[in-house]
Design an enzyme around this catalytic site. Sequence first.
Site, short mmCIF file in Angstrom:
data_model
loop_
_atom_site.label_atom_id
_atom_site.label_comp_id
_atom_site.label_asym_id
_atom_site.label_seq_id
_atom_site.Cartn_x
_atom_site.Cartn_y
_atom_site.Cartn_z
N HIS A 60 0.84 -1.21 0.00
CA HIS A 60 0.00 0.00 0.00
C HIS A 60 0.87 1.25 0.00
CE1 HIS A 60 -4.02 1.77 1.61
NE2 HIS A 60 -3.32 2.73 0.99
N ASN A 94 -5.05 5.80 -7.41
CA ASN A 94 -5.70 7.11 -7.33
C ASN A 94 -4.74 8.21 -7.78
OD1 ASN A 94 -4.29 6.41 -4.97
ND2 ASN A 94 -5.50 7.77 -3.69
N ASP A 152 -8.85 2.76 -3.48
CA ASP A 152 -8.26 3.36 -2.29
C ASP A 152 -8.35 4.87 -2.31
OD1 ASP A 152 -6.72 2.85 0.21
OD2 ASP A 152 -5.39 4.29 -0.77
N HIS A 232 -5.66 -0.61 5.82
CA HIS A 232 -5.42 0.26 6.99
C HIS A 232 -6.52 0.22 8.07
CE1 HIS A 232 -7.89 2.79 4.44
NE2 HIS A 232 -6.89 3.24 3.72
N ASN A 278 -6.10 9.25 6.95
CA ASN A 278 -7.41 8.62 6.78
C ASN A 278 -7.23 7.12 6.61
OD1 ASN A 278 -10.11 8.22 6.40
ND2 ASN A 278 -10.13 8.91 4.27
N ASP A 305 0.93 2.63 3.83
CA ASP A 305 0.07 3.70 3.29
C ASP A 305 0.89 4.98 3.10
OD1 ASP A 305 -2.11 5.07 2.31
OD2 ASP A 305 -3.17 5.21 4.24
N HIS A 309 3.01 14.42 0.91
CA HIS A 309 2.42 15.70 0.50
C HIS A 309 3.50 16.77 0.59
CE1 HIS A 309 -1.71 14.25 0.31
NE2 HIS A 309 -1.54 13.67 1.48
N GLY A 324 -2.88 12.04 5.15
CA GLY A 324 -1.78 11.17 4.74
C GLY A 324 -0.45 11.55 5.35
#
Length: 431
Positions: A60, A94, A152, A232, A278, A305, A309, A324
């Site tokens: 992930h 995504n 996701d 998650h 999240n 995950d 950013h 995130g």
Amino acid sequence: MTSTLIKHARVVMGENKLVKCDLLLKDGLIAELAEDLVCEADHIVDAKMALLLPGLIDVHVHFREPGFADKETIATGSSAAARGGFTTVFAMPNLNPVVDNVAVLQNMQALNRRDAVVKIKQYAAISAGLTANKVDDLPALAKAGAIAFTNDGKGVQTADTMYQAMQAAAKVHKVLVAHVEDDSLIHAGVMNAGPSAKALGLPGASKLSETSQLARDLMIAKATGVHYHVAHLSALESVELIRIAKQHGINVTAEVSPHHLLLDDSMIVKDDANMKMNPPLRSADDRAALIAGLLDGTIDMVATDHAPHTDREKAQSMLTAPNGVTGIETSFPLLYTHLVKPGIMTWHRLLEVMNQKAAEVFGLTDAATKLAVGQPADLALFDIDHAHTIRADEFASKGSNSPFINWTIFGQTQATWVDGKQVYAAERSEV
């Protein structure tokens, strides 16, 4: 192809024993291993008694390219993976464009092959744009090489869409991976609904958003026979639901992230977007249940995950900053330091949750799952003897949005090999 002799490493034997071992890597495989190898090699690495493991597997990650290259690229994300000791990762769909048709999937596969320094398996979306009710052409995407299917970042809001998707995934023998989140129960929450949210004056998100959709999906998975994998997990009740489902023979597996294992919402003492993800960090009781579920096998694997950013985005309030955190470079040392080193988790279980179960669940044939002759030479070397303080300026990732900055850990990666080729070396390694 060149050969590499790794001398003076420690490896895991049995449940929890470390022993000295040398390995010869040749033609992309482990060619020999013994306590003291004497042989010719193009390169000789002195491991200095660091720990040598099969390369870690992360099912992930978000590498952001194409569409969001200011946050991460395939090149920087895969370099971050190598720095974390990961040799195989699964990239989420995504992106922009979303990986929801064969043409986009094939383009992503080509980009991954061109730019990555580790092995990347590519997910495809369940439905167009991650939100459409009509299910994508999953048979065509499976034939084109999608590792599995997931929306996701978005929960599948309509039960019939999930039912159709599970039926289609089951027919092509692919895993369906779910981000469980009922949008109608979020209520603009930016952290877990609880005392910390109230103290900070921030809107809270109920666990019901996760648990109610998970309960729905488990019943649909039972009806369709699909292999259903839950991304998650964050809630105590979710762990209980997975445990019951497994007892009833439902084909379900689950993952948990390092941040949900090591952090809870009581640790959010200010409006700090580096603590926003999240699903959100839940309570201390939820965190304890996640650790217990990982130890007893209810939860099958750890997945980071990894979600980079920009600094500008994460400098905002939790009210407006994106969800995130990064994690692929700190996952192993954090779990070693806080679970293995104090004796909570064995080495054997750590290898299961960070390598073997992922390979088993997703049917990987090109990843090392043990140190043995003939296995792919996907390896990582970790310094478990010396302390290191995590710094924001040391990451190979473009993102430094980690909640673990300034934490002291053991287990920094010293070197990583993919198919016998060294793709990462720490400055202190002699290579």
